[in-house]
Design a protein around this motif. Structure first.
Motif, PDB file in Angstrom:
ATOM      1  N   PRO A 174       0.821  -1.209   0.000  1.00 40.42           N
ATOM      2  CA  PRO A 174       0.000   0.000   0.000  1.00 40.42           C
ATOM      3  C   PRO A 174       0.858   1.264   0.000  1.00 40.42           C
ATOM      4  N   LEU A 175       0.549   2.181  -0.913  1.00 42.31           N
ATOM      5  CA  LEU A 175       1.262   3.455  -1.019  1.00 42.31           C
ATOM      6  C   LEU A 175       0.527   4.483  -0.172  1.00 42.31           C
ATOM      7  N   HIS A 176       1.227   5.082   0.797  1.00 44.08           N
ATOM      8  CA  HIS A 176       0.609   6.050   1.693  1.00 44.08           C
ATOM      9  C   HIS A 176       0.838   7.487   1.247  1.00 44.08           C
ATOM     10  N   ALA A 177       1.966   7.770   0.636  1.00 45.02           N
ATOM     11  CA  ALA A 177       2.250   9.139   0.208  1.00 45.02           C
ATOM     12  C   ALA A 177       3.406   9.113  -0.767  1.00 45.02           C
ATOM     13  N   ILE A 178       3.487  10.157  -1.575  1.00 45.20           N
ATOM     14  CA  ILE A 178       4.621  10.334  -2.470  1.00 45.20           C
ATOM     15  C   ILE A 178       4.975  11.814  -2.469  1.00 45.20           C
ATOM     16  N   GLU A 179       6.245  12.117  -2.283  1.00 43.55           N
ATOM     17  CA  GLU A 179       6.693  13.493  -2.132  1.00 43.55           C
ATOM     18  C   GLU A 179       7.779  13.811  -3.158  1.00 43.55           C
ATOM     19  N   PHE A 180       7.786  15.063  -3.626  1.00 44.66           N
ATOM     20  CA  PHE A 180       8.837  15.566  -4.499  1.00 44.66           C
ATOM     21  C   PHE A 180       9.454  16.783  -3.816  1.00 44.66           C
TER      22      PHE A 180
END
Length: 257
Positions: free
Chosen positions: A6-12
């Motif tokens: 499960p992907l909870h967040a993605i940040e750049f």
């Protein structure tokens, strides 16, 4: 095949020349970080030592692994970070310079677009997550129990990294998009602690690691854990761990002999 991660967040993140960034010693109890260093270098401190991560590297930091990291002000810095509910069989930090690295920024952007727009990720996106995982480690992923909701996990992630900062219940509730009352209730259900208890626990765990890993004076450790008063830190630490900071450091030294 669908991803079991499960992907909870993605940040750049992009940091221009002349600015530095530091994330102090911490761990995430329930989330694994997948960190892509697009332009670096990035300095990573772990229990095994100090590592310089060059651009074009993919780093996997499993849940529970203590680490700190920073980027310098000598050049522009860019990095992407994914937060997943999974870990490796070994539970160790993995670092690799993958083939096909030029594709990873575009893959991260694709993941971010779908993650922001849909509550359920597509088959294609799940395959991209699996590909990134297998790129950084040869071990099959081990899913962790979902002890926190996705709504709470992002807030907990921020609290774990920034436990040294002044805590605001209103700010944390705003991050989750909830009233203070509903946030406190859901946070307690997800973590087993009130928000303040969770912050104090993170501070005390960081203090124990710093006492064991460094020779810094207690006053410096108190400040790095968010306490302006050594007396206040000493009382909080003793109450939380049933030992003084001095005794904690002595026990760590005895264990290393």
């Amino acid at each position: 095949m669908t991803s079991s991660l499960p992907l909870h967040a993605i940040e750049f993140s992009t940091l221009p020349l002349g600015r530095s960034y530091f994330v102090p010693l911490h761990r995430h109890q329930h989330l694994t970080e997948m960190l892509w260093v697009d332009a670096g270098p990035l300095e990573l401190l772990t229990s095994t030592g100090h590592h310089v991560i060059e651009s074009g590297s993919l780093v996997l930091i499993p849940a529970g692994a203590w680490h700190a990291w920073s980027v310098s002000d000598s050049e522009e810095q860019r990095w992407h970070r994914l937060l997943l509910t999974a870990t490796t069989e070994s539970g160790k930090i993995c670092i690799t310079s993958p083939a096909g690295a030029a594709l990873i920024p575009a893959l991260c952007r694709e993941l971010a677009r779908e993650f922001e727009n849909k509550s359920t990720l597509s088959h294609k996106t799940n395959l991209l997550i699996d590909w990134l995982w297998l790129t950084v480690t040869k071990h099959q992923p081990q899913p962790l129990p979902l002890v926190t909701s996705i709504q709470m996990s992002g807030v907990m992630h921020t609290m774990e990294e920034k436990c040294h900062s002044s805590f605001s219940l209103a700010d944390a509730a705003n991050q989750a998009g909830l009233s203070k009352f509903h946030f406190s209730r859901l946070f307690k259900e997800a973590s087993g602690h009130t928000p303040l208890q969770f912050i104090i626990s993170c501070r005390m765990e960081r203090a124990q690691q710093l006492l064991a890993m460094t020779e810094e004076p207690v006053a410096a450790i108190a400040e790095r854990c968010g306490y302006k008063s050594v007396t206040q830190f000493h009382a909080a630490f003793t109450r939380h761990t049933a030992m003084t900071p001095k005794r904690c450091r002595e026990q760590s030294l005895e264990a290393k002999r």
